[in-house]
Enzyme design. Sequence first.
Site, PDB file in Angstrom:
ATOM      1  CB  CYS A 199      -6.568  11.593  -0.123  1.00 10.82           C
ATOM      2  SG  CYS A 199      -5.734  12.746  -1.157  1.00 10.82           S
ATOM      3  N   GLY A 257       0.848  -1.420  -0.099  1.00  9.93           N
ATOM      4  CA  GLY A 257       0.099  -0.171  -0.156  1.00  9.93           C
ATOM      5  C   GLY A 257       0.866   1.313   0.028  1.00  9.93           C
ATOM      6  CB  CYS A 290      -7.170   9.787  -3.607  1.00  8.93           C
ATOM      7  SG  CYS A 290      -7.438  11.509  -4.381  1.00  8.93           S
ATOM      8  CG  PHE A 322       1.903   8.282   5.882  1.00  7.50           C
ATOM      9  CD1 PHE A 322       2.876   8.502   7.139  1.00  7.50           C
ATOM     10  CD2 PHE A 322       2.179   9.048   4.574  1.00  7.50           C
ATOM     11  CE1 PHE A 322       3.837   9.283   6.599  1.00  7.50           C
ATOM     12  CE2 PHE A 322       3.385   9.711   4.333  1.00  7.50           C
ATOM     13  CZ  PHE A 322       4.363   9.782   5.460  1.00  7.50           C
ATOM     14  N   GLY A 354      -0.431   2.001   7.127  1.00  5.83           N
ATOM     15  CA  GLY A 354      -0.442   0.946   8.406  1.00  5.83           C
ATOM     16  C   GLY A 354       0.509  -0.278   8.018  1.00  5.83           C
ATOM     17  CG  ASP A 396       9.243  -2.806   7.491  1.00  2.57           C
ATOM     18  OD1 ASP A 396       8.420  -2.954   6.870  1.00  2.57           O
ATOM     19  OD2 ASP A 396       9.782  -2.068   7.980  1.00  2.57           O
ATOM     20  CD  GLU A 397       9.687   0.797   4.420  1.00  2.00           C
ATOM     21  OE1 GLU A 397       9.452   0.752   3.356  1.00  2.00           O
ATOM     22  OE2 GLU A 397       9.186   1.483   5.372  1.00  2.00           O
ATOM     23  CB  ALA A 398       9.979  -5.860   0.244  1.00  2.18           C
ATOM     24  CG  ASN A 399       9.529  -0.004  -0.817  1.00  7.17           C
ATOM     25  OD1 ASN A 399       9.039  -0.551   0.227  1.00  7.17           O
ATOM     26  ND2 ASN A 399      10.181   1.069  -0.694  1.00  7.17           N
TER      27      ASN A 399
END
Length: 199
Positions: A148, A15, A186, A18, A20, A91-94
Amino acid sequence: MHAITRSGWIEVISGSMFSGKTEELLRRLRRAEIAGRSVGVFTPAVDDRYGETTIGSHAGRQWEATVVDNEGEGPRDILDDRPIAEVIAIDEANFFSNALVDVCETLADGGSRVIVSGTDQTFRGEPFEPLPQLMATAEYVDKLQAVCSECGEPASRNQRLIDGAPAHADDPTILVGAAESYEARCRDCHVLVTGRSDD
């Protein structure tokens, strides 16, 4: 979540910023620990916002983690952590290279529950590898949304800000930051600057 068998599996929590994601990852880790499962937690070397050996959420919750080189073949170091835990959290796989995909597959094939968290889109609104590949091969995918910051609608995009203004499309993809550099937006409120003005 999953039948009690000898097989492992991959869960992806994705996602916008912010939304979650890390909070959900930490919730699953707490439940695994309560259930008596061995846990291994890994974080990329590039992300030290919550301390070099800690993953943390914007809400302030934290968990000790092993730092792994996120570039090139660095993610393969996760496989060297012995003994391999029953539950592996990344965590933070990106921020990791695509080598993370094979690492997660190997861990799941070996019987571990692999929980991966990260944003699936760059600040440009494009797929942020290796998350799309992990989402395609995972058994479970949860895509969370934030709110948003402009209109209050569900947000799925990351708005990068430079001195309070939207970043330019040519800016580097990776910039580690939080509320000082990013907002959740958004689709309608997300802005990407593509033209350069001549001074």
